[in-house]
Design an enzyme around this catalytic site. Structure first.
Site, short mmCIF file in Angstrom:
data_model
loop_
_atom_site.label_atom_id
_atom_site.label_comp_id
_atom_site.label_asym_id
_atom_site.label_seq_id
_atom_site.Cartn_x
_atom_site.Cartn_y
_atom_site.Cartn_z
N VAL A 157 -5.37 6.02 -21.68
CA VAL A 157 -4.82 4.68 -21.93
C VAL A 157 -5.89 3.65 -21.56
O VAL A 157 -6.59 3.82 -20.55
CB VAL A 157 -3.54 4.45 -21.09
CG1 VAL A 157 -2.91 3.11 -21.43
CG2 VAL A 157 -2.54 5.59 -21.28
N TYR A 168 -7.16 14.80 -8.57
CA TYR A 168 -6.34 14.11 -9.57
C TYR A 168 -5.38 15.10 -10.23
O TYR A 168 -4.17 14.88 -10.31
CB TYR A 168 -7.23 13.43 -10.61
CG TYR A 168 -6.48 12.46 -11.50
CD1 TYR A 168 -6.10 11.21 -11.04
CD2 TYR A 168 -6.14 12.80 -12.81
CE1 TYR A 168 -5.40 10.32 -11.85
CE2 TYR A 168 -5.45 11.92 -13.62
CZ TYR A 168 -5.09 10.68 -13.15
OH TYR A 168 -4.38 9.80 -13.96
N ASP A 172 0.89 -1.16 0.00
CA ASP A 172 0.00 0.00 0.00
C ASP A 172 0.93 1.21 0.00
O ASP A 172 1.68 1.42 0.97
CB ASP A 172 -0.90 -0.02 1.25
CG ASP A 172 -1.82 1.21 1.31
OD1 ASP A 172 -1.53 2.22 0.63
OD2 ASP A 172 -2.81 1.15 2.05
P1 NAD Z 1 -5.48 0.93 -12.88
O1 NAD Z 1 -6.59 1.34 -11.99
O2 NAD Z 1 -5.70 -0.14 -13.87
O3 NAD Z 1 -4.19 0.53 -12.04
C1 NAD Z 1 -3.79 1.23 -10.90
C2 NAD Z 1 -3.15 0.24 -9.95
O4 NAD Z 1 -2.77 0.95 -8.77
C3 NAD Z 1 -4.13 -0.87 -9.53
O5 NAD Z 1 -3.53 -2.13 -9.65
C4 NAD Z 1 -4.42 -0.52 -8.08
O6 NAD Z 1 -4.72 -1.65 -7.27
C5 NAD Z 1 -3.13 0.16 -7.66
N1 NAD Z 1 -3.31 0.95 -6.46
C6 NAD Z 1 -4.33 1.81 -6.15
N2 NAD Z 1 -4.16 2.28 -4.90
C7 NAD Z 1 -3.02 1.71 -4.42
C8 NAD Z 1 -2.31 1.81 -3.19
N3 NAD Z 1 -2.75 2.58 -2.17
N4 NAD Z 1 -1.17 1.12 -3.05
C9 NAD Z 1 -0.71 0.32 -4.06
N5 NAD Z 1 -1.34 0.17 -5.23
C10 NAD Z 1 -2.49 0.86 -5.41
O7 NAD Z 1 -5.04 2.28 -13.60
P2 NAD Z 1 -3.92 2.61 -14.69
O8 NAD Z 1 -4.58 3.36 -15.74
O9 NAD Z 1 -3.09 1.42 -15.01
O10 NAD Z 1 -3.06 3.66 -13.86
C11 NAD Z 1 -1.66 3.58 -13.64
C12 NAD Z 1 -1.12 4.99 -13.45
O11 NAD Z 1 -1.25 5.71 -14.68
C13 NAD Z 1 -1.87 5.80 -12.41
O12 NAD Z 1 -0.95 6.59 -11.69
C14 NAD Z 1 -2.77 6.69 -13.25
O13 NAD Z 1 -3.12 7.88 -12.59
C15 NAD Z 1 -1.90 6.94 -14.43
N6 NAD Z 1 -2.58 7.37 -15.64
C16 NAD Z 1 -3.59 6.62 -16.19
C17 NAD Z 1 -4.19 7.05 -17.38
C18 NAD Z 1 -5.26 6.26 -18.08
O14 NAD Z 1 -5.87 6.77 -19.04
N7 NAD Z 1 -5.54 5.03 -17.72
C19 NAD Z 1 -3.76 8.23 -17.99
C20 NAD Z 1 -2.74 8.97 -17.40
C21 NAD Z 1 -2.15 8.52 -16.23
#
Ligand code: NAD
Length: 246
Positions: free
Chosen positions: A185, A152, A60
């Site tokens: 993404v 965010y 976490d």
């Molecule tokens: P996702 O929700 O699929 O994955 C996020 C992961 O973070 C999950 O496995 C979740 O369990 C984990 N997580 C959440 N809280 C947590 C905690 N307290 N401790 C440990 N793990 C934790 O989302 P994603 O799209 O793969 O996001 C990955 C990163 O990319 C994030 O930082 C997100 O903000 C960023 N991001 C995503 C997008 C998009 O369009 N998907 C765009 C820009 C940036």
């Protein structure tokens, strides 16, 4: 292939989405990876799929002791830590009238403080393994706002600032720090969100289109890149569409 031969990476939020894709890419390129996440079942399953070059630890990112355990896992199982990918994040939204202090503190705690705690826990090991690389995941919302995405947007702008101060402090120790700002993404985070017209390519990126940049920044191909942000957004931030005559 083998662009990360011998490198050891720790990736937060690696059980699914982009983090899982980055973990797969690290192993494909010859590296080893510690997957950290709160999703234990998914994380264990991915580690098993990736084989002896991967292991899962419950992490976490808001808990300093979890970070210590994750760094220790890298040192115990793989002997060192070369790369930290601060990827874990959440996205919550709400207008100024209903986004609570609890909502705000939660997202800042995970998306921003979580990255600071990761860097603090890993910095000693990264210096020992230098040349080393810290990759902090921000967003195009770290470059421009979206209405009702207050926590965010603020957390993702904060990530860019944190990256710069860390890069400046660690440059002399041969540890680089950079930010990646993905656009939209295809991951569970934005499932069900209509993003048509959000970028000029009119599609979500595949996770592999961000992982290839993670591999580059993790590798010794990018040894003079530090303290900056790289945008992977299909042109989202490039500007506007054509002016329409009235
Ligand atoms: P996702 O929700 O699929 O994955 C996020 C992961 O973070 C999950 O496995 C979740 O369990 C984990 N997580 C959440 N809280 C947590 C905690 N307290 N401790 C440990 N793990 C934790 O989302 P994603 O799209 O793969 O996001 C990955 C990163 O990319 C994030 O930082 C997100 O903000 C960023 N991001 C995503 C997008 C998009 O369009 N998907 C765009 C820009 C940036």
């Amino acid at each position: 292939m083998n662009r990360l031969e011998g490198k050891v990476a720790l990736i937060s939020g690696a059980a699914r989405g982009m983090g899982a894709s980055h973990a797969r890419a690290v192993v494909r390129e010859g590296g080893s990876v510690v997957l950290g996440d709160v999703l234990e079942e998914e994380g264990e399953a991915l580690a098993e799929e990736l084989g002896t070059n991967a292991r899962f630890v419950r992490l976490d990112v808001t808990a300093p002791q979890d970070w210590t355990r994750a760094v220790d896992a890298a040192l115990d199982d793989f002997g060192k830590l070369d790369v930290l990918v601060n990827n874990a994040g959440i996205c919550t939204m709400g207008s100024l009238f209903d986004y609570t202090l609890e909502d705000w503190n939660r997202i800042i705690g995970i998306n921003l403080t979580g990255q600071f705690l990761g860097i603090r826990a890993a910095v000693g090991a990264l210096i020992d393994a230098a040349p080393a690389s810290i990759i902090n995941i921000s967003s195009t919302q770290g470059m421009e706002g979206i209405a009702e995405l207050h926590g965010y947007t603020a957390s993702k702008f904060g990530v860019r600032g944190l990256t710069k101060s860390v890069a400046l402090e660690l440059a002399g120790r041969n540890v680089r720090a950079n930010t990646i700002c993905p656009g939209t993404v295809a991951t569970p985070m934005n499932e069900g969100l209509d993003v048509s017209g959000f970028n000029p390519m009119n599609r979500k990126a595949d996770t592999s289109e961000v992982s290839s940049l993670v591999v580059y920044l993790a590798s010794d191909e990018s040894t003079f890149i530090s303290g900056t942000e790289i945008v992977v957004d299909g042109g989202e931030l490039a500007g506007h569409g054509p002016l329409i005559p009235v």
